[in-house]
Scaffold this active site. Sequence first.
Site, PDB file in Angstrom:
ATOM      1  N   HIS A  80      92.961  71.400  69.363  1.00 57.49           N
ATOM      2  CA  HIS A  80      92.119  70.768  68.696  1.00 57.49           C
ATOM      3  C   HIS A  80      91.559  69.307  69.304  1.00 57.49           C
ATOM      4  CE1 HIS A  80      91.629  73.262  65.034  1.00 57.49           C
ATOM      5  NE2 HIS A  80      92.658  73.084  64.716  1.00 57.49           N
ATOM      6  N   LEU A 103      93.234  75.630  58.990  1.00 60.40           N
ATOM      7  CA  LEU A 103      92.678  74.936  57.734  1.00 60.40           C
ATOM      8  C   LEU A 103      90.996  74.815  58.078  1.00 60.40           C
ATOM      9  CD1 LEU A 103      95.455  72.341  56.722  1.00 60.40           C
ATOM     10  CD2 LEU A 103      94.645  74.651  55.477  1.00 60.40           C
ATOM     11  N   GLN A 106      90.021  67.202  62.599  1.00 54.75           N
ATOM     12  CA  GLN A 106      89.788  68.059  61.519  1.00 54.75           C
ATOM     13  C   GLN A 106      89.501  67.286  60.336  1.00 54.75           C
ATOM     14  OE1 GLN A 106      93.354  70.583  62.147  1.00 54.75           O
ATOM     15  NE2 GLN A 106      92.367  72.072  61.169  1.00 54.75           N
TER      16      GLN A 106
HETATM   17 NI    NI Z   1      93.934  74.506  63.347  1.00 54.13          NI
END
Ligand code: NI
Length: 187
Positions: free
Chosen positions: A152, A107, A61
């Site tokens: 992720h 996010l 991320q």
């Molecule tokens: Ni996430």
Amino acid sequence: MSTRPLDGRHRTVVRLGNPVLRERAQEVPRERFGTRFLTDLGRDLLRTMFEDNGVGLAAPQVGAGVRVLAYYVPGERDRHEVAPQVLVNPVLTLLGEPTELGWEGCLSLPGLRGMVPRHPAVKVSAFDTDGNPLTFEAEGFHGRVIQHEYDHLDGIVFVDRMRDMSSLMFEEEWEQYAKEKDLPVEV
Ligand code: NI
């Protein structure tokens, strides 16, 4: 409330569409344990997570394709606080069936909420950034955050796990219309 780490620097969180979110992240080689690269990454993940009001953040991320994730579970309502934690090369053993529904956000998908089924508990084996082994079991919200962050590392985002897309909604509409609002996971 635990002391929030003030070191590290804020990194930009990438959004859905950036290919790094859809790639499998690479294991951190043993020789990188304890290096500036890894300790900085861990601190930066925690700082960015806190500043962006998340409870978890995975390395992809922030554009780093390595198997590192960070989280912090605030103690609220009936939920126990879990201190800020960074996991390197985590391996999960999923316990039970993925039947526990709960609201999640991310996010990297700002403003969206959805109901996601997760396993009720997970066994975790991982390392800290210095290479010390960690093994523990996490259940409930703690386990949910870890499952979300771990996904992720495999290029999976929470909407991929949703069974009923009719619960996908924007945050404002979620505030207005969603029933049984458990606190969402913004991770
Ligand atoms: Ni996430």
